[in-house]
Design an enzyme around this catalytic site. Sequence first.
Site, PDB file in Angstrom:
ATOM      1  N   GLY A 192       0.820  -1.193   0.000  1.00  0.00           N
ATOM      2  CA  GLY A 192       0.000   0.000   0.000  1.00  0.00           C
ATOM      3  C   GLY A 192       0.862   1.253   0.000  1.00  0.00           C
ATOM      4  CB  CYS A 193       0.138   4.727  -1.023  1.00  0.00           C
ATOM      5  SG  CYS A 193      -1.497   4.938  -0.279  1.00  0.00           S
TER       6      CYS A 193
END
Length: 346
Positions: free
Chosen positions: A149-150
Amino acid sequence: MKNAAIIGGTGYGAIELIRLLHTHKHLQVKKIISHSQFGEHITSVYPHLTGFVEEPMEKLKITSLIEEVDLIFFATPAGVAKDLIPKFAHSSVQCIDLSGDLRLHSKEQYEKWYGKEAAPQEILNQAVYGLSEIYQEQVKEAKIISNPGCFPTSALLGLIPAIEQKVITPNHIVIDGKTAVSGAGRTPTATTHFSETNENITPYKIGKHQHIPEIDQTLSELAQETISTTFTTHLIPMTRGLICTIYAELARDITTEEVIHQYQIYYENHPFVRIKEIGIFPTTKDVYGSNFCDIGLHVDERTNQLIIASAIDNLVKGAAGQAIQNANLMNGWEITEGLDAIPIFP
Protein backbone atom coordinates in the site's frame (compact mmCIF):
# COMPACT_ATOMS: atom_id res chain seq x y z
CA MET A 1 9.39 -7.38 -25.70
CA LYS A 2 6.89 -8.87 -23.23
CA ASN A 3 3.17 -8.13 -23.23
CA ALA A 4 1.26 -6.85 -20.22
CA ALA A 5 -2.42 -6.55 -19.41
CA ILE A 6 -3.98 -4.14 -16.96
CA ILE A 7 -7.17 -5.28 -15.25
CA GLY A 8 -9.14 -2.36 -13.84
CA GLY A 9 -8.18 -0.09 -16.69
CA THR A 10 -9.91 3.16 -15.76
CA GLY A 11 -8.55 3.82 -12.27
CA TYR A 12 -5.74 6.20 -11.40
CA GLY A 13 -3.30 3.34 -10.79
CA ALA A 14 -3.98 1.95 -14.27
CA ILE A 15 -3.44 5.33 -15.91
CA GLU A 16 -0.08 5.69 -14.19
CA LEU A 17 0.87 2.20 -15.39
CA ILE A 18 0.04 3.22 -18.96
CA ARG A 19 2.03 6.45 -18.64
CA LEU A 20 5.13 4.81 -17.20
CA LEU A 21 5.11 1.72 -19.41
CA HIS A 22 4.97 3.89 -22.52
CA THR A 23 8.75 4.36 -22.26
CA HIS A 24 9.57 0.84 -21.03
CA LYS A 25 12.01 -1.00 -23.30
CA HIS A 26 10.92 -4.53 -22.41
CA LEU A 27 7.22 -4.38 -21.50
CA GLN A 28 4.27 -3.05 -23.47
CA VAL A 29 0.58 -2.75 -22.62
CA LYS A 30 -1.20 -5.28 -24.83
CA LYS A 31 -4.64 -5.31 -23.22
CA ILE A 32 -6.63 -2.99 -20.99
CA ILE A 33 -9.48 -4.78 -19.23
CA SER A 34 -12.50 -2.93 -17.85
CA HIS A 35 -15.57 -4.64 -16.42
CA SER A 36 -17.71 -1.51 -16.54
CA GLN A 37 -16.51 0.12 -19.78
CA PHE A 38 -15.32 -2.63 -22.11
CA GLY A 39 -15.78 -1.76 -25.76
CA GLU A 40 -15.11 1.92 -25.12
CA HIS A 41 -11.86 3.65 -25.99
CA ILE A 42 -9.89 4.73 -22.93
CA THR A 43 -9.47 8.19 -24.45
CA SER A 44 -13.18 8.74 -23.89
CA VAL A 45 -12.40 8.60 -20.17
CA TYR A 46 -8.89 10.09 -20.28
CA PRO A 47 -8.49 12.32 -23.35
CA HIS A 48 -4.84 13.00 -22.52
CA LEU A 49 -4.03 9.49 -23.80
CA THR A 50 -5.11 10.38 -27.35
CA GLY A 51 -2.46 9.17 -29.77
CA PHE A 52 -0.85 6.86 -27.23
CA VAL A 53 -3.42 4.08 -26.70
CA GLU A 54 -5.25 2.86 -29.80
CA GLU A 55 -7.06 -0.34 -28.81
CA PRO A 56 -10.46 -0.26 -27.07
CA MET A 57 -10.83 -1.66 -23.58
CA GLU A 58 -11.79 -5.31 -23.44
CA LYS A 59 -13.94 -7.64 -21.41
CA LEU A 60 -12.13 -10.06 -19.12
CA LYS A 61 -11.38 -13.37 -20.85
CA ILE A 62 -9.09 -15.62 -18.83
CA THR A 63 -8.07 -17.95 -21.65
CA SER A 64 -7.21 -15.07 -23.96
CA LEU A 65 -5.02 -13.44 -21.31
CA ILE A 66 -3.16 -16.68 -20.59
CA GLU A 67 -2.44 -17.10 -24.30
CA GLU A 68 -1.55 -13.51 -25.17
CA VAL A 69 0.16 -11.81 -22.22
CA ASP A 70 3.15 -12.49 -20.01
CA LEU A 71 2.29 -10.30 -17.04
CA ILE A 72 -0.91 -8.91 -15.53
CA PHE A 73 -1.23 -5.84 -13.33
CA PHE A 74 -4.36 -6.01 -11.17
CA ALA A 75 -5.30 -2.34 -10.65
CA THR A 76 -8.61 -3.30 -9.11
CA PRO A 77 -10.50 -2.41 -5.93
CA ALA A 78 -10.08 -4.68 -2.92
CA GLY A 79 -11.98 -7.93 -3.28
CA VAL A 80 -11.49 -8.47 -7.03
CA ALA A 81 -7.92 -9.75 -7.52
CA LYS A 82 -8.29 -12.45 -4.84
CA ASP A 83 -10.90 -14.16 -7.00
CA LEU A 84 -9.05 -13.69 -10.31
CA ILE A 85 -5.42 -14.50 -9.48
CA PRO A 86 -6.16 -18.18 -8.62
CA LYS A 87 -7.32 -18.61 -12.23
CA PHE A 88 -3.78 -17.78 -13.41
CA ALA A 89 -1.92 -19.66 -10.68
CA HIS A 90 -1.11 -22.69 -12.84
CA SER A 91 -0.18 -20.71 -15.96
CA SER A 92 3.10 -18.98 -16.80
CA VAL A 93 1.55 -15.51 -16.41
CA GLN A 94 3.15 -13.30 -13.78
CA CYS A 95 0.66 -11.47 -11.53
CA ILE A 96 1.17 -8.19 -9.68
CA ASP A 97 -1.71 -7.13 -7.45
CA LEU A 98 -1.95 -3.42 -6.65
CA SER A 99 -4.92 -3.94 -4.29
CA GLY A 100 -4.66 -5.15 -0.71
CA ASP A 101 -6.02 -8.62 -1.35
CA LEU A 102 -2.77 -10.55 -0.83
CA ARG A 103 -0.86 -8.32 1.59
CA LEU A 104 -1.90 -10.03 4.83
CA HIS A 105 -0.72 -13.58 5.44
CA SER A 106 -3.68 -14.45 7.61
CA LYS A 107 -7.12 -14.99 6.10
CA GLU A 108 -8.66 -14.05 9.43
CA GLN A 109 -6.77 -10.74 9.55
CA TYR A 110 -7.81 -9.89 6.00
CA GLU A 111 -11.44 -10.61 6.73
CA LYS A 112 -11.28 -8.56 9.94
CA TRP A 113 -9.71 -5.46 8.37
CA TYR A 114 -11.16 -5.57 4.85
CA GLY A 115 -14.56 -7.03 5.65
CA LYS A 116 -14.41 -9.47 2.72
CA GLU A 117 -13.74 -13.14 2.22
CA ALA A 118 -10.01 -13.76 1.85
CA ALA A 119 -8.09 -15.31 -1.03
CA PRO A 120 -7.32 -19.04 -0.83
CA GLN A 121 -4.50 -19.73 1.63
CA GLU A 122 -2.48 -21.36 -1.15
CA ILE A 123 -2.40 -18.05 -3.04
CA LEU A 124 -1.59 -16.05 0.11
CA ASN A 125 1.34 -18.39 0.72
CA GLN A 126 2.65 -17.93 -2.82
CA ALA A 127 2.37 -14.15 -2.88
CA VAL A 128 5.57 -12.21 -2.17
CA TYR A 129 5.20 -8.84 -0.48
CA GLY A 130 6.71 -6.52 -3.06
CA LEU A 131 8.42 -3.86 -0.97
CA SER A 132 11.13 -3.74 -3.59
CA GLU A 133 14.05 -2.39 -1.56
CA ILE A 134 13.55 -4.84 1.31
CA TYR A 135 12.46 -8.08 -0.37
CA GLN A 136 14.44 -7.75 -3.60
CA GLU A 137 15.72 -11.34 -3.69
CA GLN A 138 12.30 -12.84 -2.97
CA VAL A 139 10.68 -10.68 -5.66
CA LYS A 140 13.20 -11.93 -8.24
CA GLU A 141 11.95 -15.49 -7.74
CA ALA A 142 8.23 -14.70 -7.43
CA LYS A 143 5.37 -15.31 -9.81
CA ILE A 144 2.72 -13.55 -7.71
CA ILE A 145 3.47 -10.17 -6.15
CA SER A 146 1.40 -8.29 -3.60
CA ASN A 147 2.27 -4.65 -4.20
CA PRO A 148 2.45 -2.73 -0.89
CA GLY A 149 0.00 0.00 0.00
CA CYS A 150 1.00 3.64 -0.39
CA PHE A 151 1.15 4.48 3.33
CA PRO A 152 3.03 1.26 4.22
CA THR A 153 5.58 1.96 1.48
CA SER A 154 6.37 5.38 2.95
CA ALA A 155 6.24 4.29 6.60
CA LEU A 156 8.17 1.04 6.21
CA LEU A 157 10.99 2.48 4.11
CA GLY A 158 11.30 5.17 6.76
CA LEU A 159 11.29 2.78 9.73
CA ILE A 160 12.98 -0.46 8.67
CA PRO A 161 16.65 0.64 8.85
CA ALA A 162 16.10 1.99 12.38
CA ILE A 163 14.30 -1.21 13.43
CA GLU A 164 16.87 -3.59 11.93
CA GLN A 165 19.84 -1.71 13.35
CA LYS A 166 18.13 -1.30 16.73
CA VAL A 167 18.31 2.47 16.70
CA ILE A 168 14.76 2.65 18.07
CA THR A 169 12.69 0.58 20.45
CA PRO A 170 9.85 -1.38 18.84
CA ASN A 171 7.31 0.17 21.20
CA HIS A 172 5.53 3.50 21.01
CA ILE A 173 5.99 4.07 17.26
CA VAL A 174 3.64 6.81 16.05
CA ILE A 175 3.02 7.32 12.34
CA ASP A 176 1.27 10.51 11.25
CA GLY A 177 0.27 10.07 7.60
CA LYS A 178 -1.11 12.62 5.15
CA THR A 179 -2.28 11.79 1.65
CA ALA A 180 -3.71 13.52 -1.39
CA VAL A 181 -7.24 12.98 -2.67
CA SER A 182 -6.18 10.67 -5.52
CA GLY A 183 -5.39 8.07 -2.87
CA ALA A 184 -9.13 7.57 -2.43
CA GLY A 185 -9.52 6.53 -6.07
CA ARG A 186 -11.51 7.98 -8.95
CA THR A 187 -15.04 7.29 -7.72
CA PRO A 188 -16.33 10.52 -6.15
CA THR A 189 -17.69 10.56 -2.61
CA ALA A 190 -18.91 13.22 -0.21
CA THR A 191 -15.53 13.08 1.53
CA THR A 192 -13.58 13.74 -1.68
CA HIS A 193 -15.98 16.32 -3.11
CA PHE A 194 -14.10 19.58 -3.83
CA SER A 195 -16.17 21.68 -1.44
CA GLU A 196 -15.56 19.15 1.35
CA THR A 197 -11.84 18.69 0.70
CA ASN A 198 -10.68 22.15 -0.30
CA GLU A 199 -9.14 24.18 2.53
CA ASN A 200 -9.72 21.26 4.86
CA ILE A 201 -7.71 18.48 6.55
CA THR A 202 -9.63 15.40 7.62
CA PRO A 203 -8.44 12.56 9.86
CA TYR A 204 -10.06 9.31 8.72
CA LYS A 205 -10.30 5.61 9.55
CA ILE A 206 -8.89 6.23 13.02
CA GLY A 207 -7.85 2.90 14.53
CA LYS A 208 -9.30 0.88 11.65
CA HIS A 209 -7.27 1.70 8.57
CA GLN A 210 -6.52 -1.43 6.51
CA HIS A 211 -2.84 -0.45 6.28
CA ILE A 212 -2.35 -0.86 10.05
CA PRO A 213 -2.01 -4.68 10.00
CA GLU A 214 0.17 -4.47 6.87
CA ILE A 215 2.67 -2.16 8.58
CA ASP A 216 2.62 -4.11 11.84
CA GLN A 217 2.98 -7.47 10.06
CA THR A 218 6.09 -6.40 8.15
CA LEU A 219 7.79 -4.68 11.09
CA SER A 220 7.06 -7.64 13.37
CA GLU A 221 8.53 -10.12 10.90
CA LEU A 222 11.72 -8.10 10.45
CA ALA A 223 12.12 -7.42 14.19
CA GLN A 224 11.13 -10.99 15.10
CA GLU A 225 8.83 -9.68 17.79
CA THR A 226 5.33 -8.26 17.89
CA ILE A 227 5.14 -4.58 16.99
CA SER A 228 1.95 -2.55 17.17
CA THR A 229 2.13 0.96 15.76
CA THR A 230 -0.12 3.95 16.25
CA PHE A 231 -1.10 5.00 12.74
CA THR A 232 -3.32 7.96 11.89
CA THR A 233 -4.19 9.09 8.37
CA HIS A 234 -5.30 12.50 7.11
CA LEU A 235 -6.80 13.56 3.81
CA ILE A 236 -5.30 16.81 2.58
CA PRO A 237 -6.40 19.13 -0.27
CA MET A 238 -4.01 18.27 -3.06
CA THR A 239 -4.15 15.93 -6.05
CA ARG A 240 -1.23 13.58 -5.42
CA GLY A 241 1.49 13.05 -2.86
CA LEU A 242 1.89 11.39 0.52
CA ILE A 243 4.09 11.99 3.54
CA CYS A 244 4.52 10.15 6.84
CA THR A 245 6.05 11.83 9.87
CA ILE A 246 7.14 9.12 12.27
CA TYR A 247 8.09 9.35 15.95
CA ALA A 248 9.97 6.54 17.68
CA GLU A 249 11.79 6.19 21.00
CA LEU A 250 15.57 5.89 20.72
CA ALA A 251 17.10 2.64 21.96
CA ARG A 252 20.59 4.05 22.38
CA ASP A 253 22.59 7.25 22.27
CA ILE A 254 23.11 8.34 18.68
CA THR A 255 23.42 11.59 16.78
CA THR A 256 21.48 12.78 13.77
CA GLU A 257 24.64 12.58 11.68
CA GLU A 258 25.15 8.95 12.67
CA VAL A 259 21.56 7.99 11.86
CA ILE A 260 21.73 9.68 8.47
CA HIS A 261 24.98 7.85 7.72
CA GLN A 262 23.42 4.50 8.65
CA TYR A 263 20.44 5.17 6.36
CA GLN A 264 22.74 6.20 3.52
CA ILE A 265 24.63 2.94 3.82
CA TYR A 266 21.42 0.91 4.12
CA TYR A 267 19.97 2.32 0.90
CA GLU A 268 23.19 2.96 -1.03
CA ASN A 269 22.34 0.33 -3.68
CA HIS A 270 18.70 1.37 -3.99
CA PRO A 271 18.37 4.21 -6.50
CA PHE A 272 14.79 5.16 -5.62
CA VAL A 273 15.44 5.97 -1.95
CA ARG A 274 17.10 9.34 -1.34
CA ILE A 275 18.30 10.29 2.15
CA LYS A 276 18.30 14.00 2.91
CA GLU A 277 21.27 15.77 4.44
CA ILE A 278 21.12 16.99 8.05
CA GLY A 279 18.56 19.71 8.63
CA ILE A 280 16.77 19.06 5.31
CA PHE A 281 13.42 17.28 5.14
CA PRO A 282 11.40 16.01 2.18
CA THR A 283 8.29 17.55 0.71
CA THR A 284 5.73 15.90 -1.51
CA LYS A 285 6.77 18.20 -4.36
CA ASP A 286 10.28 16.69 -4.24
CA VAL A 287 8.93 13.35 -5.49
CA TYR A 288 5.90 14.47 -7.54
CA GLY A 289 5.27 12.14 -10.48
CA SER A 290 8.32 10.00 -9.65
CA ASN A 291 9.21 6.64 -8.11
CA PHE A 292 11.41 8.18 -5.43
CA CYS A 293 11.01 7.91 -1.67
CA ASP A 294 12.75 10.81 0.07
CA ILE A 295 13.60 10.42 3.77
CA GLY A 296 14.69 13.05 6.30
CA LEU A 297 15.88 12.27 9.84
CA HIS A 298 16.34 14.09 13.13
CA VAL A 299 17.39 12.94 16.59
CA ASP A 300 15.47 14.93 19.20
CA GLU A 301 17.70 14.74 22.27
CA ARG A 302 15.16 16.61 24.38
CA THR A 303 12.49 13.90 24.01
CA ASN A 304 14.84 10.98 23.21
CA GLN A 305 13.08 10.36 19.91
CA LEU A 306 14.00 9.71 16.31
CA ILE A 307 11.81 11.75 13.95
CA ILE A 308 11.52 10.41 10.41
CA ALA A 309 9.83 12.15 7.48
CA SER A 310 9.20 9.96 4.44
CA ALA A 311 7.60 11.29 1.24
CA ILE A 312 6.40 9.49 -1.90
CA ASP A 313 4.04 10.04 -4.79
CA ASN A 314 1.10 7.85 -3.78
CA LEU A 315 0.29 6.90 -7.38
CA VAL A 316 3.86 6.06 -8.42
CA LYS A 317 6.09 4.70 -5.64
CA GLY A 318 2.87 4.02 -3.72
CA ALA A 319 1.27 2.04 -6.57
CA ALA A 320 2.11 1.87 -10.30
CA GLY A 321 5.81 2.74 -10.10
CA GLN A 322 6.56 0.15 -7.44
CA ALA A 323 4.56 -2.41 -9.44
CA ILE A 324 6.81 -1.76 -12.45
CA GLN A 325 9.87 -1.87 -10.20
CA ASN A 326 8.73 -5.32 -9.09
CA ALA A 327 8.12 -6.38 -12.71
CA ASN A 328 11.68 -5.32 -13.53
CA LEU A 329 13.06 -7.42 -10.68
CA MET A 330 10.94 -10.45 -11.63
CA ASN A 331 12.28 -10.39 -15.18
CA GLY A 332 15.91 -9.50 -14.59
CA TRP A 333 15.67 -6.04 -16.16
CA GLU A 334 17.33 -2.89 -14.89
CA ILE A 335 15.41 -1.82 -11.79
CA THR A 336 15.10 1.73 -13.11
CA GLU A 337 13.64 0.70 -16.49
CA GLY A 338 10.63 2.89 -17.26
CA LEU A 339 11.03 4.72 -13.96
CA ASP A 340 13.99 7.06 -14.27
CA ALA A 341 12.03 10.24 -15.00
CA ILE A 342 12.92 13.42 -13.12
CA PRO A 343 10.21 14.49 -10.63
CA ILE A 344 7.80 17.15 -11.89
CA PHE A 345 8.26 20.62 -10.45
CA PRO A 346 6.54 22.87 -9.64
